[in-house]
Scaffold this motif. Structure first.
Motif, short mmCIF file in Angstrom:
data_model
loop_
_atom_site.label_atom_id
_atom_site.label_comp_id
_atom_site.label_asym_id
_atom_site.label_seq_id
_atom_site.Cartn_x
_atom_site.Cartn_y
_atom_site.Cartn_z
N ILE A 183 3.05 8.63 -10.79
CA ILE A 183 2.29 8.70 -12.05
C ILE A 183 1.69 10.08 -12.25
N VAL A 184 1.15 10.64 -11.17
CA VAL A 184 0.56 12.00 -11.27
C VAL A 184 1.62 13.00 -11.68
N SER A 236 0.85 -1.21 0.00
CA SER A 236 0.00 0.00 0.00
C SER A 236 0.87 1.24 0.00
N GLN A 271 2.46 12.40 -15.20
CA GLN A 271 1.39 12.89 -16.08
C GLN A 271 1.51 14.41 -16.23
N LYS A 299 3.85 5.11 -5.98
CA LYS A 299 3.78 4.98 -7.45
C LYS A 299 2.68 5.86 -8.03
N GLN A 300 1.53 5.91 -7.34
CA GLN A 300 0.45 6.76 -7.86
C GLN A 300 0.89 8.23 -7.87
N LEU A 357 2.29 1.50 -3.42
CA LEU A 357 1.27 1.94 -4.39
C LEU A 357 1.04 3.43 -4.29
N GLY A 358 1.01 3.93 -3.10
CA GLY A 358 0.83 5.37 -2.93
C GLY A 358 1.96 6.15 -3.58
N ASP A 379 -6.12 3.76 -19.23
CA ASP A 379 -5.02 3.44 -18.33
C ASP A 379 -4.01 4.56 -18.40
N GLU A 380 -3.83 5.28 -17.31
CA GLU A 380 -3.01 6.48 -17.36
C GLU A 380 -1.56 6.14 -17.65
N LEU A 381 -1.11 5.02 -17.04
CA LEU A 381 0.29 4.66 -17.25
C LEU A 381 0.54 4.28 -18.71
#
Length: 884
Positions: A75-76, A65, A79, A71-72, A68-69, A95-97
């Protein structure tokens, strides 16, 4: 045995006791028990494993978890970076990635493409710089070489390749190469100045020690407003500078030439303001150079109209047009001058229009001379008009009485005359014909000199013309016992185009001279072609004789007017001394040449050349020479306006035989008045009359009376264009004095619209009263020359020759000398042919070849002589009406 708890529970619940104790079921129960025991162990293991896995899972889940946080969040951030990079939002719901990966992939492809293009561009730029003829050097802000090409290395004698030049200290390199230049210190100082000022400079000229010249550009380089270095570009402009210097030298040379040629040079700008002038122009204009500079020439020299012309010339110069023109000006002293100006556009080295340049020539004296020549031309034209008028008057005054004399002699010859009267009449006729020849010679030479002689251009058969010319002079040659020969080349074109009358006139004159001055021997007319070009054949006419010849001194002036070799020539042989002059001028009028060769005691040869266009036999025009019948005019009302009483008598006498009603008036005014009160079929109008001449009268008849009555001009004016002038005045016909009866009657008949000219048809049916058949036909003579005097002279010579030949033939027959008979027939036969006595042609040809001492020849000869003398008598009695 101890069973598993699960098995015991199942046995107690479902199995009967006997089965448990049954030895046969013991193995089965042991297998089931083992299975239950294995199951229990596995279950225990599973529970234990689950307890352990849950702890690990909770620990792993917590760690995942957290990852994942992170990585998210990455990704933001990724982006956001992609959006900033590409400038576009990612599509929602995907899929944003993966989207990011696609975008990154696309951007990477684009980047590689751009990098490839940049590399290609860089390579091209490097190649371009490397191949430039100009030397290029790029330095950074520390004067370290960043880029150079081979041309720069070559121009500054730098060892090594352009790549080796990169990184070098350019300050030091400048010091090393400065010795190449004429002023090394100035070169280095100038470089420092340019780098310090950091301002672009182009076309900075550098002079080398060996005489070459470089042109240098300095371009500072800035990045984000920060100075990062500079670019040098150098070009070898030695040839251009040398060319410019050569041009400058040539300009100076030509300016000196123009100054020495007294040509004024002026340069003006696009506004027409003087920017340069040479000393010669200052002298022409009367101004000093400082007075002219900055001035508008239109205000100094020209009036308003001329200033407008200069404005128009300025527009032409802007369009690149050069021209030459004349202007009348006034110099500083106010004196009128004429300048010839050659104007042209002026350009700078870049080809830009900068104004005009004008070269001025003072033509004041030339214009004065031109004015004087113009006045002289006007005076000459006036003199020519006076001469023409005099020629017309002389023609009228001489030919008018000659018309009366000749025609009255013809009318008198028709009456009954005794021998003495006929001799006297023949003497008058001969004298008048000779006088007419003299008048015609004088008029011919006057017409030629006044430019009033007309030449015809018609097709004609040259063999016929030559034959007819010989027929004219044959009697004279026979009288003197001369052999007359004609030699014509077989290469001659049979039909040519020219003026056969004037060619015949030249040949008749030359042949007559040869016969006149040759006492024995031969006169030869030779005609040969000398070439054919563009449809024209050059003909060589040559007249040779075995006469007295001419000395060298007289040959120099043989073509002069009134020129004769001996003072008594005119008295002994006749003539005016104009013949050769007329021949020369006629030949030259026909674009030919004439020459003469002569030797005393040997003979003379006159040759002339003419270039004549070839034609066809079908183009030859045949003239109808038949006499109109008397009924053609019968009953016609004719009005004659003629101031000369003799001419009125001639016309009245001629028309009496045609039963016409003739009214006579003495001037044009009376003719107009008579036409107002009476109607007429034809008007005979003299051209020169007192009170009102024929032209004025004709104009009134056409314009005011509105009459279309035929008007025939009677004129003795023999100048060129007279017939055209009569037609233009409104006249419908033309008869030149002295005229023949046939010419007058035919013109009247044509005007009466009875131009079907025919022989008289109203013959008497009574054989005792019928007129004898006409034995002659003068058509051949008229084709040679339709002149009255010529035909009359030919007829008179024929009549004389006929009588003499008949006597000679009879005497030869009586003497039995038949060769002499044949020779006499040979002599007279051409004259018989010329007179058109067709009935004798066959008999004479036979007698010439076969006459002998026998009855047949005697009878044929007797008949031929009777017809010959009868034809001569007919000609004698019809002298007043045989010529057209």
């Amino acid at each position: 045995m101890k069973w598993s708890k699960l098995l015991e529970r199942q046995l107690s619940k479902y199995a009967p006791p006997q089965i448990i104790d049954d030895p046969g079921c013991e193995r089965f129960l042991h297998a089931v028990n083992d299975s239950y025991l294995a199951y229990e162990r596995d279950l225990e293991l599973s529970e234990r494993a689950f307890r352990i896995s849950e702890e690990e899972y909770q620990s792993l889940n917590g760690r995942l978890s957290r990852e994942l946080g992170n990585k998210q969040l990455s990704i933001v951030q990724l982006q956001d970076a992609v959006v900033q990079l590409t400038g576009s939002e990612l599509a929602a719901g995907k899929d944003e990635l993966l989207d990011i990966l696609d975008v990154l992939k696309t951007e990477m492809i684009k980047r590689r493409k751009v990098e490839a293009e940049l590399a290609d561009t860089a390579n091209r730029l490097a190649l371009l710089i490397a191949n430039l003829q100009a030397g290029v050097l790029v330095e950074d802000e520390h004067r370290t070489a960043v880029l150079a090409n081979a041309s720069f290395c070559r121009m500054f004698n730098i060892a090594g390749t352009p790549l080796e030049m990169v990184g070098r200290d350019c300050e030091k390199a400048t010091e090393e190469s400065s010795s190449l230049f004429k002023d090394p210190a100035a070169l280095v100082a100038r470089i420092h100045q340019l780098i310090r000022q950091q301002v672009p400079v182009v076309n900075d000229e550098l002079e080398l020690a060996d005489g070459r010249v470089y042109e240098r550009d300095y371009i500072p380089l800035f990045m984000d407003g920060v100075y990062r270095g500079h670019l040098w570009q150098c070009r070898d402009v030695t040839m251009r500078v040398e060319a410019a210097n050569a041009v400058k030298k040539n300009e100076e040379k030509y300016r000196n030439i123009i100054d020495n040629m007294n040509l004024g040079l002026v340069e003006v700008d696009t506004l027409g303001i003087i920017r340069f002038t040479n000393q010669c122009f200052c002298e022409m204009s009367g101004y000093q150079a400082d007075e002219l500079m900055g001035q508008d020439p239109s205000l100094l020299f020209y009036d308003e109209a001329q200033a407008r012309l200069l404005t128009e010339k300025g527009l032409l110069r802007e369009s690149g047009v050069s021209d030459v023109y004349e202007l009348e000006v006034r110099n500083k002293r106010g004196e009128p001058k004429w300048w010839l100006i050659s104007g042209a556009p002026n350009y700078d080295d870049a080809g830009r229009f900068t104004g005009s340049i004008g070269i001025h020539l003072d033509i004041t004296e030339h214009k004065q001379l031109e004015y004087e020549l113009s006045q002289a031309r006007i005076a000459a034209e006036e003199s020519s008009r006076v001469k023409e008028a005099f020629l017309a008057n002389m023609s009228h005054e001489m030919r008018t009485p000659m018309n009366a004399i000749i025609n009255m002699c013809r009318q008198l010859a028709r009456t009954q005359l005794d021998n003495r009267q006929r001799i006297l009449l023949d003497t008058i006729d001969t004298a008048s014909e000779h006088l007419l020849v003299v008048i015609n010679d004088i008029l011919d030479i006057s017409k030629i000199e006044a430019g009033k002689l007309e030449l015809e251009t018609i097709p004609f058969r040259i063999y016929d013309m030559l034959k007819n010319v010989l027929l004219v002079v044959q009697p004279k040659a026979d009288e003197k016992g001369l052999l007359l020969k004609l030699e014509v080349s077989s290469q001659m074109h049979p039909v040519l185009t020219g003026d056969p009358h004037r060619i015949s006139q030249v040949l008749l004159n030359l042949l007559s001279n040869s016969i006149k001055f040759t006492d024995r021997g031969t006169v030869t007319l030779q005609v040969t072609p000398s070439g054919m070009k563009d449809g024209r054949q050059t003909i060589v006419f040559s007249v040779r004789d075995t006469g007295a010849g001419m000395d060298a001194e007289f040959l120099k002036k043989v073509f002069d007017k009134f020129s004769q070799q001996y003072r008594d020539t005119a008295r002994k042989s006749g003539g005016t001394g104009l013949g050769m002059a007329i021949c020369k001028q006629l030949v030259e009028l026909m674009d030919g040449q004439i020459s003469i060769f002569s030797e005393m005691g040997v003979g003379t040869e006159v040759t002339f050349w003419l270039s004549l266009e070839t034609s066809t036999d079908a183009a030859v025009y045949t003239i109808d020479t038949e006499m109109p019948d008397k009924d053609a005019l019968k009953g016609s009302r004719i009005l004659m306006a003629e101031d000369n009483i003799m001419n009125r008598l001639v016309v009245r006498t001629i028309l009496e035989a045609y039963q016409v009603e003739l009214t006579e008036v003495e001037n044009g005014y009376e003719a107009v008045r008579q036409l107002k009160v009476a109607g007429y079929d034809v008007v005979l109008m003299d051209v020169q009359m007192p009170v009102m001449n024929g032209y004025e009268a004709t104009a009134l008849i056409r314009r005011e009376l509105k009459l279309d009555v035929p008007i025939i001009a009677l004129t003795a004016n023999a100048i060129k264009g007279e017939s055209d002038r009569c037609i233009e005045a409104g006249m419908t016909g033309f008869v030149s004095k002295p005229f023949e009866e046939n010419a007058l009657i035919r013109e009247i008949a044509i005007s009466l619209q009875k131009n079907q000219l025919r022989r008289p048809a109203s013959q008497s049916s009574d054989p005792q009263t019928a007129a004898p058949e006409t034995l002659y036909d003068l058509a051949k003579l008229r084709k040679i020359n339709d002149n009255t005097g010529f035909i009359t002279q030919m007829v008179r010579m024929f009549r004389q020759q006929a009588v003499v030949s008949a006597t000679e033939i009879r005497q030869a027959v009586d003497a039995g000398n038949w060769p002499a008979v044949r020779a006499a027939i040979h002599k007279v036969r051409p004259s018989v042919d010329a007179m058109g006595i067709a009935v004798l042609e066959a008999d004479l040809l036979d007698l010439e070849q076969h006459a002998a001492d026998n009855d047949a020849s005697r009878r044929k000869l007797q008949h031929a002589l009777e017809v010959l003398l009868q034809a001569a008598e007919q000609l004698r009695g019809q002298e007043g009406s045989f010529a057209d």
